[in-house]
Write an enzyme that holds these catalytic residues in place. Structure first.
Site, PDB file in Angstrom:
ATOM      1  N   ASP A   1      -9.516  -0.339  -8.515  1.00  0.00           N
ATOM      2  CA  ASP A   1      -9.064  -1.390  -7.617  1.00  0.00           C
ATOM      3  C   ASP A   1      -7.710  -2.325  -7.973  1.00  0.00           C
ATOM      4  OD1 ASP A   1     -10.419  -0.072  -5.537  1.00  0.00           O
ATOM      5  OD2 ASP A   1     -12.139  -1.569  -5.362  1.00  0.00           O
TER       6      ASP A   1
ATOM      7  N   ARG B   1      -3.379   5.400  -5.522  1.00  0.00           N
ATOM      8  CA  ARG B   1      -3.462   4.893  -4.335  1.00  0.00           C
ATOM      9  C   ARG B   1      -2.523   4.032  -3.770  1.00  0.00           C
ATOM     10  NH1 ARG B   1      -8.938   1.650  -3.884  1.00  0.00           N
ATOM     11  NH2 ARG B   1      -9.848   4.018  -3.981  1.00  0.00           N
TER      12      ARG B   1
HETATM   13  P1  FDA Z   1      -1.986  -2.791   8.788  1.00  0.00           P
HETATM   14  O1  FDA Z   1      -3.310  -3.893   8.658  1.00  0.00           O
HETATM   15  O2  FDA Z   1      -0.605  -3.474   8.823  1.00  0.00           O
HETATM   16  O3  FDA Z   1      -2.150  -2.230  10.206  1.00  0.00           O
HETATM   17  C1  FDA Z   1      -1.284  -1.628  10.803  1.00  0.00           C
HETATM   18  C2  FDA Z   1      -1.585  -0.737  11.992  1.00  0.00           C
HETATM   19  O4  FDA Z   1      -2.564  -0.119  11.378  1.00  0.00           O
HETATM   20  C3  FDA Z   1      -2.019  -1.450  13.009  1.00  0.00           C
HETATM   21  O5  FDA Z   1      -0.838  -2.039  13.646  1.00  0.00           O
HETATM   22  C4  FDA Z   1      -2.738  -0.645  13.866  1.00  0.00           C
HETATM   23  O6  FDA Z   1      -2.077   0.069  14.545  1.00  0.00           O
HETATM   24  C5  FDA Z   1      -3.190   0.310  12.748  1.00  0.00           C
HETATM   25  N1  FDA Z   1      -4.700  -0.448  12.512  1.00  0.00           N
HETATM   26  C6  FDA Z   1      -5.113  -1.135  11.420  1.00  0.00           C
HETATM   27  N2  FDA Z   1      -6.477  -1.641  11.403  1.00  0.00           N
HETATM   28  C7  FDA Z   1      -6.958  -0.917  12.599  1.00  0.00           C
HETATM   29  C8  FDA Z   1      -8.213  -1.005  13.276  1.00  0.00           C
HETATM   30  N3  FDA Z   1      -9.234  -1.559  12.744  1.00  0.00           N
HETATM   31  N4  FDA Z   1      -8.451  -0.060  14.301  1.00  0.00           N
HETATM   32  C9  FDA Z   1      -7.436   0.408  14.925  1.00  0.00           C
HETATM   33  N5  FDA Z   1      -6.285   0.552  14.303  1.00  0.00           N
HETATM   34  C10 FDA Z   1      -5.848  -0.203  13.262  1.00  0.00           C
HETATM   35  N6  FDA Z   1      -6.037  -3.644  -0.942  1.00  0.00           N
HETATM   36  C11 FDA Z   1      -5.879  -4.509  -2.020  1.00  0.00           C
HETATM   37  O7  FDA Z   1      -5.015  -5.440  -2.213  1.00  0.00           O
HETATM   38  N7  FDA Z   1      -6.325  -3.527  -3.415  1.00  0.00           N
HETATM   39  C12 FDA Z   1      -7.205  -2.594  -3.070  1.00  0.00           C
HETATM   40  O8  FDA Z   1      -7.466  -2.066  -4.036  1.00  0.00           O
HETATM   41  C13 FDA Z   1      -7.109  -2.179  -1.943  1.00  0.00           C
HETATM   42  N8  FDA Z   1      -7.921  -0.656  -1.678  1.00  0.00           N
HETATM   43  C14 FDA Z   1      -7.868  -0.121  -0.552  1.00  0.00           C
HETATM   44  C15 FDA Z   1      -8.180   1.360  -0.257  1.00  0.00           C
HETATM   45  C16 FDA Z   1      -8.216   1.916   0.812  1.00  0.00           C
HETATM   46  C17 FDA Z   1      -8.808   3.256   0.829  1.00  0.00           C
HETATM   47  C18 FDA Z   1      -7.706   1.051   2.072  1.00  0.00           C
HETATM   48  C19 FDA Z   1      -7.520   1.875   3.045  1.00  0.00           C
HETATM   49  C20 FDA Z   1      -7.052   0.011   1.808  1.00  0.00           C
HETATM   50  C21 FDA Z   1      -7.322  -0.948   0.574  1.00  0.00           C
HETATM   51  N9  FDA Z   1      -6.651  -2.053   0.508  1.00  0.00           N
HETATM   52  C22 FDA Z   1      -6.556  -2.660  -0.759  1.00  0.00           C
HETATM   53  C23 FDA Z   1      -6.506  -2.880   1.828  1.00  0.00           C
HETATM   54  C24 FDA Z   1      -4.922  -2.877   2.039  1.00  0.00           C
HETATM   55  O9  FDA Z   1      -4.108  -3.436   1.100  1.00  0.00           O
HETATM   56  C25 FDA Z   1      -4.778  -3.338   3.293  1.00  0.00           C
HETATM   57  O10 FDA Z   1      -4.928  -4.646   3.327  1.00  0.00           O
HETATM   58  C26 FDA Z   1      -5.422  -2.678   4.649  1.00  0.00           C
HETATM   59  O11 FDA Z   1      -5.500  -1.379   4.475  1.00  0.00           O
HETATM   60  C27 FDA Z   1      -4.671  -2.964   5.864  1.00  0.00           C
HETATM   61  O12 FDA Z   1      -3.230  -2.572   5.787  1.00  0.00           O
HETATM   62  P2  FDA Z   1      -2.887  -1.054   6.778  1.00  0.00           P
HETATM   63  O13 FDA Z   1      -1.916  -0.429   5.969  1.00  0.00           O
HETATM   64  O14 FDA Z   1      -3.839  -0.553   7.385  1.00  0.00           O
HETATM   65  O15 FDA Z   1      -2.010  -1.718   7.921  1.00  0.00           O
END
Ligand code: FDA
Length: 309
Positions: free
Chosen positions: A135, A185
């Site tokens: 991570d 990732r």
């Molecule tokens: P964002 O939060 O911008 O959301 C964009 C859109 O996604 C929303 O507008 C909505 O449409 C949809 N969405 C998001 N959440 C939803 C929900 N609960 N229900 C419905 N729709 C939803 N970070 C880090 O700093 N270090 C790390 O090692 C990791 N590891 C990691 C592993 C994995 C497998 C994932 C998926 C994520 C991480 N992260 C992470 C977290 C990452 O950096 C981030 O904070 C979250 O994934 C949220 O970002 P999104 O890309 O989902 O988009």
């Protein structure tokens, strides 16, 4: 503003004491965390694998300043990997590790301790026939984490790393890590970072994510787009097609408890979907970062509190 407050609270011992002592927290965290201990994590992992999803298990914990705690975390991973091997789940499940949980911040020789501890976890993973992904934590740890990843990859070329699109440096890191066999990732980034190192608006972070995704998809490695964002998921699919990547040449990743129907849709469409599955007692920092990501997650938490109090 709300995001900043929640992220600041995620590292505050006082806020932690308050939230951990709210009566119904266990029931509420259950949406994002697969229980306190190995048996519940294995049960959820089994269900996810049976549904066609892959899993990466995270034994919760971070920022440890205690060498015995770091050693206990390594033992927890060794037990977990032995259980994955024994149950045959290792073909569908790997582990994710935070280096700060295995000693990276220890005052005397933390980086070397984290390297040695991560090596032990990689050895256990190799023995189980699965992989490890490191991570990524706040920006002060990136050079150290990528340095440790490079060292470990000499012996464990399958070791995955996480890159965070919100950091200005990450597009260049993507180029460095887009080589053959390299598992990366790509996430947006979950920590509170200053403008000197990270994009601050959602628009800028999303654009950076797209640029990084394009570098990884065009490269020779194994990209792992980790996002719940429908636009990023669709773009990853288009890029995969454009670069003739088939299922097995890349995978999507999402967090446990977030958009499970979309996870299943990707599997039904023939894609590889890996779910990040955290478990253990140290859920506070992880849980607060999830609340900070999305107002709806906070509403869910507050509503659950209201109905239980
Ligand atoms: P964002 O939060 O911008 O959301 C964009 C859109 O996604 C929303 O507008 C909505 O449409 C949809 N969405 C998001 N959440 C939803 C929900 N609960 N229900 C419905 N729709 C939803 N970070 C880090 O700093 N270090 C790390 O090692 C990791 N590891 C990691 C592993 C994995 C497998 C994932 C998926 C994520 C991480 N992260 C992470 C977290 C990452 O950096 C981030 O904070 C979250 O994934 C949220 O970002 P999104 O890309 O989902 O988009």
């Amino acid at each position: 503003m709300l995001r900043s407050t929640l992220l600041a609270a995620s590292r505050s011992p006082r806020a932690r004491a308050v939230v951990e002592n709210l009566p119904p927290t266990r029931a509420i965290t259950k949406r994002f965390v697969a229980g306190d201990a190995l048996p519940s994590a294995m049960a959820v992992c089994n269900e996810l694998v049976a549904s066609g999803r892959h899993v990466t298990l995270d034994h919760l914990g971070e920022d440890t300043l205690d060498a015995s705690q770091a050693a206990a975390t390594v033992q927890a991973y060794e037990k977990l990997l032995a259980a994955l091997k024994k149950t045959g789940l290792a073909t569908g499940a790997e582990v994710s590790v935070k280096l700060s949980a295995v000693g990276q911040f220890l005052p005397a020789g933390g980086e070397k301790i984290a390297l040695d501890n991560a090596r032990r976890i990689c050895e256990a993973a190799a023995d189980a026939g699965t992989t490890v992904t490191l991570d990524m934590e706040d920006h002060t740890t990136v050079d150290s984490t990528l340095g440790i990843a490079r060292e470990l990859r000499a012996d464990f070329p399958w070791l995955g790393v996480v890159l965070q699109a919100y950091l200005h440096r990450t597009e260049a890191d993507c180029r460095d890590f887009a080589g053959a066999g390299s598992r990366v990732r790509l996430c947006k980034g979950a920590y509170k970072e200053p403008a000197s190192v990270a994009f601050q608006t959602k628009h800028d972070v999303d654009e950076a994510y797209v640029r990084c995704l394009e570098v990884l998809m065009a490269g020779d490695g194994y990209p792992m787009p980790a996002s719940h964002d429908p636009r990023m998921i669709a773009h990853a699919g288009r890029l995969a097609e454009c670069h003739s990547r088939k299922n097995g040449d890349f995978e999507y990743q999402m967090l446990y408890g977030i958009r499970p129907e979309e996870q299943q849709r990707i599997v039904a469409d023939g894609g590889t979907m890996r779910v990040y599955l955290p478990y253990g007692q140290e859920w506070y920092g992880y849980f607060m970062r999830r609340l900070a990501e999305r107002p709806a997650n906070l509403t869910f938490f507050l509503r659950a509190l209201a109905t239980r109090s």
